[in-house]
Design a protein around this motif. Structure first.
Motif, PDB file in Angstrom:
ATOM      1  N   ALA A 117     -46.943  -7.963 -44.350  1.00  0.00           N
ATOM      2  CA  ALA A 117     -46.181  -7.712 -45.580  1.00  0.00           C
ATOM      3  C   ALA A 117     -46.365  -8.873 -46.550  1.00  0.00           C
ATOM      4  N   LYS A 118     -46.246 -10.104 -46.037  1.00  0.00           N
ATOM      5  CA  LYS A 118     -46.394 -11.253 -46.934  1.00  0.00           C
ATOM      6  C   LYS A 118     -47.836 -11.377 -47.422  1.00  0.00           C
ATOM      7  N   ARG A 143     -49.923  -8.975 -48.080  1.00  0.00           N
ATOM      8  CA  ARG A 143     -50.156  -8.044 -49.187  1.00  0.00           C
ATOM      9  C   ARG A 143     -49.422  -8.491 -50.447  1.00  0.00           C
ATOM     10  N   VAL A 144     -48.200  -9.034 -50.284  1.00  0.00           N
ATOM     11  CA  VAL A 144     -47.452  -9.495 -51.460  1.00  0.00           C
ATOM     12  C   VAL A 144     -48.204 -10.637 -52.148  1.00  0.00           C
ATOM     13  N   SER A 145     -48.772 -11.546 -51.345  1.00  0.00           N
ATOM     14  CA  SER A 145     -49.433 -12.697 -51.969  1.00  0.00           C
ATOM     15  C   SER A 145     -50.917 -12.440 -52.226  1.00  0.00           C
TER      16      SER A 145
END
Lengths: 266, 252
Positions: free
Chosen positions: B112-113, B115-117
């Motif tokens: 998740a992180k 893809r966010v970053s």
């Protein structure tokens, strides 16, 4: 609810939206807030009826106010949210039952049996798709913010805005279900399938799948039982006076929840 | 406490890996953090050079976590907090309040992180390997991990997106003693390997002495900032913690 195509499309898209939104509501431990927030729709419906406006518009307006209220309180202090939410929304329910005309009150609380008008059905599906799109699109941000708002901030996620967007998505999901399930029960369709999924799933992907699956299947089973009850005349039901869908759907969902308590995770 | 903590002359040893005249990674000026009427931090100023390892020490309630939360913008503050341009922060909080049965796997959390970053997919495996987590941990639910595994996962989580500054709030607080030493080694190795700037809140003064290039002490009206061998004196520590304090100081 008749099993016509428009009703079915709204019911199914609403169930998918409820299943997805519910996952984050349950993981964020906002079960009570979720339930209470759905009650705030009632004074909106009552006022809209008094003012001769579409009740759904009144409900949406009040739900958005409720979402803003929860958001504002959450930002100030984490501790008293549950208390403030509980008291405010019980008051909303009380005020709502005073201003809502008698014959409309039962429908508003427990959902009506009338199929939606074509425009309503179209709007309903569109809103449901919007909510589904939001959860899918913001899923990663929601996960990081759920685990730690501080880590989310250092990742560049605007945590407060995201929370507000989630509450708005949540309120719209409640509004979607008001017609069928009513103010008292719509919160349950959001919370119960997700609560079942949280017990059974090992992963996010699993939780989404179980939650959406349970929400969709209970909606379908509920609609089926309601039309069977009308056709067979169960407990005095008839085509003119079928059982309301809301209580049936929620009872099915609750039964699945209790059955899942005995289910051991593999 | 209204001391100006900017060091009189910046010791070059603390920023050995930073180019000459490089702007500091962080400049804090006259920082004040209040919670209602309680003043958590009053008029604090210091700079952190790039590539340095700053240990923040002090008794409980001295405002160490409040300082970090102000630095990441999670609490309102007065004064100036200026991160260098292009700073990418990784943050490891002290503890996380999550349900043990949260159905999120370690791999899903890191993904998740990632893809966010906008980091490449390989970053997840790299982060796992970096912090020494076994590959089978990836499919476990995060609530079922041991204290040490979870802390390592948080370090890996912070590493995703290639941060150049890492903030650790007592990374070894919930880890057994054997785990503490390896976790400290891991953090130090990550810092060396990537030339990161690290700020770390710690109660483990021997680890501070071993790994930190600067020490920031906070609390009881005292504030000091400087190299560990100058700051970790018995006089300073007694004043800071209010009682004589012993710690193991390993001579190199």
């Amino acid at each position: 609810m008749n099993l016509d195509l428009a009703s079915l499309a709204v019911a199914l898209s609403m169930a998918v939206a409820a299943g997805l939104v519910g996952c984050f509501a349950v993981m964020r431990r906002m079960t009570l807030a979720a339930d209470a927030l759905s009650h705030v729709a009632l004074p909106g419906i009552g006022l809209a009826l008094l003012l001769n406006v579409d009740p759904l518009l009144g409900a949406v307006a009040m739900l958005l106010v409720g979402a803003l209220l929860i958001w504002g309180v959450e930002r100030r202090t984490r501790l008293s949210v549950e208390t403030v939410v509980g008291v405010t929304f019980a008051a909303a329910l009380a005020a709502g039952s005073l201003v809502t005309p008698g014959e409309e009150l039962i429908d508003a609380l427990f959902g009506g049996a009338k199929p939606p008008a074509p425009a309503e059905a179209f709007a309903g599906v569109a809103v449901a798709l919007g909510v589904i799109g939001f959860v899918v699109f913001a899923r990663d941000r929601l996960v990081v913010a759920l685990v730690s708002p501080d880590i989310a901030r250092t990742t560049g996620i605007p945590v407060e805005k995201l929370e507000l967007a989630f509450l708005v998505a949540f309120s719209l999901t409640v509004a979607l279900g008001l017609h069928y399930l009513g103010v008292l029960l719509m919160g349950s369709l959001i919370i119960i399938p997700a609560a079942i999924a949280k017990r059974l799933a090992h992963s996010l992907r699993g939780m989404f799948t179980v939650s959406v699956g349970v929400a969709v299947l209970t909606m379908l089973a509920g609609a089926l039982i309601v039309s069977l009850s009308a056709a067979r005349g169960w407990l005095g039901a008839s085509a003119a006076h079928p059982w309301p869908t809301g209580p049936v759907v929620v009872l099915i969902a609750a039964s699945v929840f209790f059955a899942s308590l005995g289910w051991r995770r593999a | 406490m209204s001391l100006d903590l900017l060091p009189p002359s910046a010791p070059p040893s603390a920023s050995a890996s930073a180019p000459l005249n490089a702007p500091p990674a962080l400049t804090v000026e006259h920082l004040q953090v209040r919670f209602g009427r309680t003043v958590a931090i009053e008029d604090l100023s210091f700079t952190v050079e790039r590539g340095s390892a700053v240990a923040v020490i002090g008794p409980n309630g001295a405002g160490k976590t409040a300082l970090f939360r102000a630095l990441i913008g999670a609490v309102p503050y007065a004064g100036r907090v200026q991160w260098d341009e292009g700073t990418r922060l990784g943050y490891v909080p002290q503890k996380l309040d999550i349900d043990r049965d949260l159905p999120i796997t370690a791999a899903e959390l890191l993904a998740a992180k990632r893809r966010v970053s906008g980091a490449p997919p390989a970053d997840v495996q790299h982060a796992f390997a970096h912090v020494g987590l076994a590959p089978e941990v990836a499919s476990k639910q995060i609530g079922s991990l041991s204290g040490g595994q979870f802390q390592r996962l948080l370090v890996a989580f912070a590493m995703i997106g290639q941060p150049n500054v890492l903030l650790f709030d007592e990374p070894t607080a919930n880890v057994d003693e054997a785990g503490q030493e390896t976790l400290n080694e891991t953090i130090h190795a990550i810092q060396r390997e990537h030339g990161l700037t690290v700020m770390l809140i710690s109660h483990d003064l021997s680890a501070v002495f071993q790994h930190a290039t600067k020490v920031l002490c906070l609390g009881r009206g005292l504030a000091c900032y400087g190299p560990p061998d100058e700051m970790l004196t018995h006089e300073n520590l007694s004043e800071l913690y209010g009682s004589p304090l012993k710690y193991h100081h390993h001579e190199p």
